[in-house]
Design a protein around this motif. Sequence first.
Motif: not given
Length: 168
Positions: A104, A161, A164, A166-167
């Motif tokens: 992403d 998915y 992110p 930040d994970e």
Amino acid sequence: MSEPSTTPGEGFHPHLHDTAGRVAAPLRTRLHHIRSDSLDGDTAQSGGMRRFAAVSGKNAGSEKLWMGQTHVAPATSSSDHHHGESETAIYVVSGHPEFVFLDDSGSEPEEVRLRTSPGDYIFVPPFVPHREENPDPDDEAVVVIARSTQEAIVVNLPHLYALPADET
């Protein structure tokens, strides 16, 4: 000259038996020989794949490492999954498996497909959703997997998915 290979059914340490007056050394003080025909299929699985443990806490007393084989049948795709906190390294033994994940970093999430050949390596960071596919209609794909956790962690998912940033 060295002794001949151990034979199936002799156990992990055929030359270090418990005998009268002698107790075999603890698991973590000797080498372990895990033969290809004695891999353990009692491990976490995903649809479309068969995983076999070679080196694990259960098989060899490892504390920080899991290693084994995965076989992906012809014209098959695994379930979408991730491996929890485990880092995963993959070595392609045979076939041309494809490894799929979502990226992403652009304006829209994009499916990325890594097409491999024998001798290639893949690194899967912790928690990254992915799947393995074998597009070959005739031959299974075989890979060797090493993980940074003692046992194989497999978390099956309903879909891919993007993880992110930040994970991570």
